[in-house]
Design a protein around this motif. Structure first.
Motif, PDB file in Angstrom:
ATOM      1  N   VAL A   1      31.692  16.231  14.563  1.00 54.81           N
ATOM      2  CA  VAL A   1      30.807  15.291  13.870  1.00 54.81           C
ATOM      3  C   VAL A   1      29.417  15.485  14.452  1.00 54.81           C
ATOM      4  N   TRP A   2      28.435  15.530  13.567  1.00 53.79           N
ATOM      5  CA  TRP A   2      27.074  15.749  14.078  1.00 53.79           C
ATOM      6  C   TRP A   2      26.042  15.050  13.219  1.00 53.79           C
ATOM      7  N   THR A   3      24.907  14.783  13.835  1.00 51.70           N
ATOM      8  CA  THR A   3      23.754  14.306  13.092  1.00 51.70           C
ATOM      9  C   THR A   3      22.493  14.800  13.791  1.00 51.70           C
TER      10      THR A   3
ATOM     11  N   VAL B   1      27.887   8.146  17.733  1.00 51.43           N
ATOM     12  CA  VAL B   1      28.445   9.261  16.961  1.00 51.43           C
ATOM     13  C   VAL B   1      29.823   9.665  17.504  1.00 51.43           C
TER      14      VAL B   1
ATOM     15  N   ALA C   1      25.190  11.412   9.263  1.00 53.40           N
ATOM     16  CA  ALA C   1      26.177  12.145  10.074  1.00 53.40           C
ATOM     17  C   ALA C   1      27.108  12.934   9.164  1.00 53.40           C
ATOM     18  N   ARG C   2      27.506  14.102   9.618  1.00 53.94           N
ATOM     19  CA  ARG C   2      28.414  14.971   8.863  1.00 53.94           C
ATOM     20  C   ARG C   2      29.689  15.191   9.662  1.00 53.94           C
ATOM     21  N   LEU C   3      30.827  15.152   8.966  1.00 49.80           N
ATOM     22  CA  LEU C   3      32.116  15.395   9.603  1.00 49.80           C
ATOM     23  C   LEU C   3      32.655  16.722   9.110  1.00 49.80           C
ATOM     24  N   GLU C   4      33.026  17.595  10.053  1.00 49.84           N
ATOM     25  CA  GLU C   4      33.592  18.908   9.702  1.00 49.84           C
ATOM     26  C   GLU C   4      34.977  19.001  10.339  1.00 49.84           C
TER      27      GLU C   4
ATOM     28  N   ALA D   1      37.010  13.472  14.874  1.00 48.75           N
ATOM     29  CA  ALA D   1      36.373  14.635  15.500  1.00 48.75           C
ATOM     30  C   ALA D   1      36.548  14.602  17.022  1.00 48.75           C
TER      31      ALA D   1
ATOM     32  N   SER E   1      31.433  15.843  19.301  1.00 46.53           N
ATOM     33  CA  SER E   1      30.319  15.163  18.652  1.00 46.53           C
ATOM     34  C   SER E   1      29.017  15.757  19.160  1.00 46.53           C
TER      35      SER E   1
ATOM     36  N   THR F   1      33.658   8.649  16.400  1.00 51.21           N
ATOM     37  CA  THR F   1      34.357   9.175  15.223  1.00 51.21           C
ATOM     38  C   THR F   1      35.777   9.646  15.559  1.00 51.21           C
TER      39      THR F   1
END
Ligand code: AMP
Ligand code: MN
Ligand code: MN
Length: 346
Positions: free
Chosen positions: A246-248, A272, A233-236, A278, A281, A275
């Motif tokens: 947040v995405w994956t 997800v 997962a990535r947090l922007e 964020a 998601s 988070t």
């Protein structure tokens, strides 16, 4: 899997709509064919509303009754104990020209896939839904954007038809209600939702067993797959006007490696979206080499249905989806570009 309703402004069906729907069922000839259809990749609301309503029609004496959905006739494991599954047929066995077709939880015709022609071949097309974006594609439309689930609409129609709730009907409607309210956690969980839940539970259905089956059971391979997918997962924090994204993603190869079916990924978004950093998601799920099913959720800062509609999909204000093309990065880039346009004014 969860599908919170928008809570957006909008009015439900009027008395004339209810009366037309009741008449469409009551006036069916004795040998009528009735076809029930729910949306592609059916979730708990789609299947639960459809099968619960179907069992209600059976109680009323409808004998030629079939239920279906577009695409492969595979019922996700969490729903394989639903009462009324015997009504289900593969889409190619749907009645070609039924007297009545009833559509469940589909905001637009595109969600009916290859079954869309039944809207034209059926004597009457009745739409039961709760998406604010519903296009009113039936001859009779019972669409209530304030309803927490399509099963809320289905239960009211069954009541108006004089159907007595039994445990079989209630289980489908309860699965639908718990799916779309996130087990009574989302904003759409009104007093009326709890009153409906009380009526359903009064039939003797077992909420512990149902919830464990529908929400809290998955194969060990899926547990390990979730672990992998969560790890990437990535947090922007700066995305969505600083509200955070947040995405994956999960690929067909991920599914194959863990020997899992695509529907197990439906529950991923719920992990997800926890988070804290964020508002938005997103889970991007590969369905073909360059095609992805996208699930989006928001906690209130972004209208993700606007993002989804802009990208060819639909949904509710805080839960929406679309079909993306290209690579997973391409799909996320397309979302990122739409997020700032979909901010909700404070
Ligand atoms: P999901 O993330 O699959 O649970 O879906 C959340 C909401 O978005 C549901 O109300 C769906 O009806 C809607 N939705 C998901 N995918 C699509 C799509 N490809 N087209 C239109 N609506 C969608
Ligand atoms: Mn649905
Ligand atoms: Mn729904």
């Amino acid at each position: 899997m969860t599908d919170p309703a928008a809570g957006a402004a909008g009015t439900g069906p009027g008395e004339a709509d209810w009366a037309a729907a009741v008449a469409a069922v009551r006036d069916l000839p004795a040998d009528a064919q009735v076809q029930l259809i729910c949306h592609v990749n059916p979730d708990g609301d789609a299947l639960g509303s459809m099968l619960g309503f179907g069992l209600g029609l059976r109680q009323l004496g409808v004998r030629q009754l079939r239920a279906t959905f577009p695409g492969p006739p595979e019922v996700p494991e969490p729903f394989r104990a639903l009462p009324g599954l015997d009504l289900l047929v593969p889409e190619e066995d749907a009645y070609p020209a039924p007297d009545l077709v009833v559509c469940f939880d589909a905001a637009s015709e595109s969600r009916l896939g290859g079954l869309v022609d039944r809207l034209a071949t059926a004597g009457t097309a009745l739409v039961l839904d709760h998406h604010a974006s519903n296009t009113r594609f039936g001859g009779i439309n019972l669409v209530d954007p304030r309803a927490a689930a399509t099963s809320v609409v289905a239960e009211e129609l069954l009541a108006r038809l004089g159907v007595r709730l039994d445990a079989g009907i209630a289980e489908g409607l309860y699965v639908a209600l718990t799916t779309d309210t996130g087990s009574f956690r989302f904003e759409a969980t009104t007093p009326a939702v709890h009153e409906l839940a009380a009526r359903l539970l009064a039939t003797g259905i077992r909420p512990g067993d149902i919830s464990r089956r529908v929400f809290d059971t998955r194969p060990f391979g899926a547990v390990r797959l979730f672990g992998e997918v969560m790890c990437r997962a990535r947090l922007e924090p700066t995305a969505a006007g600083g509200n955070g994204l947040v995405w994956t993603y999960a690929t067909l190869d991920d599914l194959a490696r863990h020997d899992q079916r695509p529907y197990v990924l439906e529950a991923l978004i719920d992990s997800v979206r926890c988070t804290a950093e964020a508002d938005v998601s997103c889970v991007v799920k590969q369905v073909r080499p360059d095609e992805w099913a996208v699930s989006m959720r928001s906690k209130g800062a972004v209208d993700v249905s606007r993002v989804a509609v802009a990208l060819g999909g639909g949904g509710h204000t805080f839960a929406a989806g679309f079909t993306g093309r290209g690579s997973a990065d391409d799909v996320v880039a397309s979302i990122r570009a739409e997020l700032d346009k979909a901010l909700i004014e404070a």
